[in-house]
Design a protein around this motif. Structure first.
Motif, PDB file in Angstrom:
ATOM      1  N   PHE A 159     -12.244  24.927 -26.153  1.00 42.42           N
ATOM      2  CA  PHE A 159     -11.976  23.524 -25.838  1.00 42.42           C
ATOM      3  C   PHE A 159     -12.958  22.617 -26.576  1.00 42.42           C
ATOM      4  N   LEU A 160     -14.237  22.949 -26.538  1.00 42.22           N
ATOM      5  CA  LEU A 160     -15.257  22.126 -27.198  1.00 42.22           C
ATOM      6  C   LEU A 160     -15.037  22.071 -28.707  1.00 42.22           C
ATOM      7  N   ILE A 161     -14.634  23.191 -29.297  1.00 36.40           N
ATOM      8  CA  ILE A 161     -14.365  23.228 -30.729  1.00 36.40           C
ATOM      9  C   ILE A 161     -13.214  22.284 -31.062  1.00 36.40           C
ATOM     10  N   THR A 162     -12.149  22.364 -30.283  1.00 40.75           N
ATOM     11  CA  THR A 162     -10.983  21.513 -30.527  1.00 40.75           C
ATOM     12  C   THR A 162     -11.310  20.054 -30.258  1.00 40.75           C
ATOM     13  N   PHE A 163     -11.976  19.773 -29.154  1.00 48.73           N
ATOM     14  CA  PHE A 163     -12.275  18.396 -28.761  1.00 48.73           C
ATOM     15  C   PHE A 163     -13.203  17.713 -29.764  1.00 48.73           C
ATOM     16  N   SER A 164     -14.091  18.479 -30.369  1.00 49.14           N
ATOM     17  CA  SER A 164     -15.052  17.890 -31.305  1.00 49.14           C
ATOM     18  C   SER A 164     -14.519  17.814 -32.730  1.00 49.14           C
ATOM     19  N   SER A 165     -13.289  18.250 -32.958  1.00 50.55           N
ATOM     20  CA  SER A 165     -12.622  18.112 -34.269  1.00 50.55           C
ATOM     21  C   SER A 165     -13.428  18.683 -35.429  1.00 50.55           C
ATOM     22  N   GLY A 166     -14.057  19.830 -35.215  1.00 45.52           N
ATOM     23  CA  GLY A 166     -14.788  20.474 -36.304  1.00 45.52           C
ATOM     24  C   GLY A 166     -16.108  19.825 -36.654  1.00 45.52           C
ATOM     25  N   ILE A 167     -16.651  19.027 -35.736  1.00 50.52           N
ATOM     26  CA  ILE A 167     -17.933  18.353 -35.975  1.00 50.52           C
ATOM     27  C   ILE A 167     -18.978  19.002 -35.062  1.00 50.52           C
ATOM     28  N   PRO A 168     -19.847  19.831 -35.631  1.00 54.04           N
ATOM     29  CA  PRO A 168     -20.813  20.562 -34.798  1.00 54.04           C
ATOM     30  C   PRO A 168     -21.693  19.663 -33.940  1.00 54.04           C
ATOM     31  N   GLY A 169     -22.170  18.561 -34.484  1.00 56.13           N
ATOM     32  CA  GLY A 169     -23.045  17.665 -33.723  1.00 56.13           C
ATOM     33  C   GLY A 169     -22.369  17.139 -32.474  1.00 56.13           C
ATOM     34  N   LYS A 170     -21.087  16.819 -32.590  1.00 57.69           N
ATOM     35  CA  LYS A 170     -20.360  16.323 -31.422  1.00 57.69           C
ATOM     36  C   LYS A 170     -20.235  17.418 -30.372  1.00 57.69           C
ATOM     37  N   ALA A 171     -19.868  18.634 -30.799  1.00 63.02           N
ATOM     38  CA  ALA A 171     -19.727  19.741 -29.858  1.00 63.02           C
ATOM     39  C   ALA A 171     -21.060  20.048 -29.178  1.00 63.02           C
ATOM     40  N   LEU A 172     -22.139  20.057 -29.954  1.00 64.99           N
ATOM     41  CA  LEU A 172     -23.458  20.342 -29.375  1.00 64.99           C
ATOM     42  C   LEU A 172     -23.885  19.247 -28.404  1.00 64.99           C
ATOM     43  N   SER A 173     -23.565  18.001 -28.721  1.00 64.70           N
ATOM     44  CA  SER A 173     -23.924  16.920 -27.794  1.00 64.70           C
ATOM     45  C   SER A 173     -23.123  17.033 -26.503  1.00 64.70           C
ATOM     46  N   LEU A 174     -21.872  17.495 -26.594  1.00 64.23           N
ATOM     47  CA  LEU A 174     -21.065  17.681 -25.385  1.00 64.23           C
ATOM     48  C   LEU A 174     -21.613  18.818 -24.522  1.00 64.23           C
ATOM     49  N   ILE A 175     -22.069  19.886 -25.173  1.00 62.23           N
ATOM     50  CA  ILE A 175     -22.666  21.000 -24.426  1.00 62.23           C
ATOM     51  C   ILE A 175     -23.905  20.522 -23.680  1.00 62.23           C
ATOM     52  N   ASN A 176     -24.685  19.667 -24.328  1.00 63.37           N
ATOM     53  CA  ASN A 176     -25.934  19.185 -23.737  1.00 63.37           C
ATOM     54  C   ASN A 176     -25.756  17.972 -22.840  1.00 63.37           C
ATOM     55  N   ASP A 177     -24.535  17.463 -22.736  1.00 63.76           N
ATOM     56  CA  ASP A 177     -24.251  16.316 -21.873  1.00 63.76           C
ATOM     57  C   ASP A 177     -23.856  16.838 -20.494  1.00 63.76           C
ATOM     58  N   PRO A 178     -24.738  16.707 -19.510  1.00 59.92           N
ATOM     59  CA  PRO A 178     -24.448  17.274 -18.187  1.00 59.92           C
ATOM     60  C   PRO A 178     -23.241  16.616 -17.510  1.00 59.92           C
ATOM     61  N   ASP A 179     -22.888  15.416 -17.943  1.00 57.19           N
ATOM     62  CA  ASP A 179     -21.772  14.711 -17.302  1.00 57.19           C
ATOM     63  C   ASP A 179     -20.409  15.025 -17.909  1.00 57.19           C
ATOM     64  N   PHE A 180     -20.374  15.544 -19.140  1.00 65.72           N
ATOM     65  CA  PHE A 180     -19.096  15.700 -19.822  1.00 65.72           C
ATOM     66  C   PHE A 180     -18.127  16.609 -19.070  1.00 65.72           C
ATOM     67  N   MET A 181     -18.581  17.775 -18.654  1.00 66.65           N
ATOM     68  CA  MET A 181     -17.676  18.701 -17.962  1.00 66.65           C
ATOM     69  C   MET A 181     -17.232  18.113 -16.613  1.00 66.65           C
ATOM     70  N   GLU A 182     -18.112  17.360 -15.962  1.00 68.06           N
ATOM     71  CA  GLU A 182     -17.720  16.688 -14.716  1.00 68.06           C
ATOM     72  C   GLU A 182     -16.672  15.617 -14.994  1.00 68.06           C
ATOM     73  N   GLU A 183     -16.840  14.885 -16.084  1.00 69.71           N
ATOM     74  CA  GLU A 183     -15.854  13.863 -16.459  1.00 69.71           C
ATOM     75  C   GLU A 183     -14.510  14.517 -16.775  1.00 69.71           C
ATOM     76  N   ARG A 184     -14.558  15.613 -17.495  1.00 66.67           N
ATOM     77  CA  ARG A 184     -13.333  16.344 -17.821  1.00 66.67           C
ATOM     78  C   ARG A 184     -12.643  16.811 -16.541  1.00 66.67           C
ATOM     79  N   GLU A 185     -13.420  17.336 -15.633  1.00 66.95           N
ATOM     80  CA  GLU A 185     -12.875  17.795 -14.346  1.00 66.95           C
ATOM     81  C   GLU A 185     -12.274  16.624 -13.579  1.00 66.95           C
ATOM     82  N   HIS A 186     -12.956  15.479 -13.587  1.00 69.19           N
ATOM     83  CA  HIS A 186     -12.456  14.297 -12.884  1.00 69.19           C
ATOM     84  C   HIS A 186     -11.109  13.856 -13.456  1.00 69.19           C
ATOM     85  N   ILE A 187     -11.024  13.781 -14.777  1.00 68.94           N
ATOM     86  CA  ILE A 187      -9.782  13.359 -15.430  1.00 68.94           C
ATOM     87  C   ILE A 187      -8.667  14.349 -15.120  1.00 68.94           C
TER      88      ILE A 187
END
Length: 174
Positions: A85-113
């Motif tokens: 999911f992170l690979i697809t969501f970040s569109s092949g941009i490693p920095g974006k994927a890594l920032s999402l992994i390190n963002d404690p709120d992202f998975m909660e936001e995804r779950e909320h949506i």
């Protein structure tokens, strides 16, 4: 503080009249200024702008390269569906994927949506409008991300109904 200043412009969203105003600065740049124009579609830029810049093309990483980068940088404890999911969501941009992994709120936001969309049929209009308005208002700085999550979730629902093939589902862990 610095002898040089960098001005970064999202040129994709710059109207042609504003691009015309930039021309003078690009033609005769101040020696202390460096302009970086970001653009994913150069057809949106005036030819006169393109003739005055050096174009650098960046390509996204493929899934295998992304998976390797993520696993080397802290994603080894995530399950494969989340990594995909992170690979697809970040569109092949490693920095974006890594920032999402390190963002404690992202998975909660995804779950909320995801829960929001799955519960819409059970929600009253007041709950939907008032509670969710407050949620989106509170998270307005992440609106692009939240709207993309909504689009993907609706897309997954449509894909699951049309052709029940897991390859078409972006939120496969859901």
């Amino acid at each position: 503080i610095s002898a040089k200043k960098v001005i970064i412009v999202n040129a994709d969203k710059t109207m042609s009249d504003c691009q015309n105003l930039m021309l003078k600065s690009l033609e005769e740049p101040d020696e202390h200024l460096v302009y970086i124009l970001l653009c994913s579609d150069t057809s949106k830029l005036l030819r006169t702008i393109l003739s005055r810049v050096t174009e650098l093309n960046f390509r996204e990483y493929n899934d295998e390269q992304m998976r390797s980068i993520l696993k080397q940088n802290g994603a080894s404890d995530l399950d494969e569906d989340k990594i995909s999911f992170l690979i697809t969501f970040s569109s092949g941009i490693p920095g974006k994927a890594l920032s999402l992994i390190n963002d404690p709120d992202f998975m909660e936001e995804r779950e909320h949506i995801f829960n929001l969309i799955m519960n819409i049929p059970k929600m009253g209009y007041t709950d939907l409008l008032y509670d969710e308005f407050n949620y989106f208002d509170k998270n307005r700085d992440k609106m692009d991300e939240l709207l993309l999550l909504i689009i993907w979730t609706f897309g997954d629902i449509a894909a699951a109904i049309a052709v029940p093939d897991p390859e078409n589902i972006k939120n496969s862990d859901k």
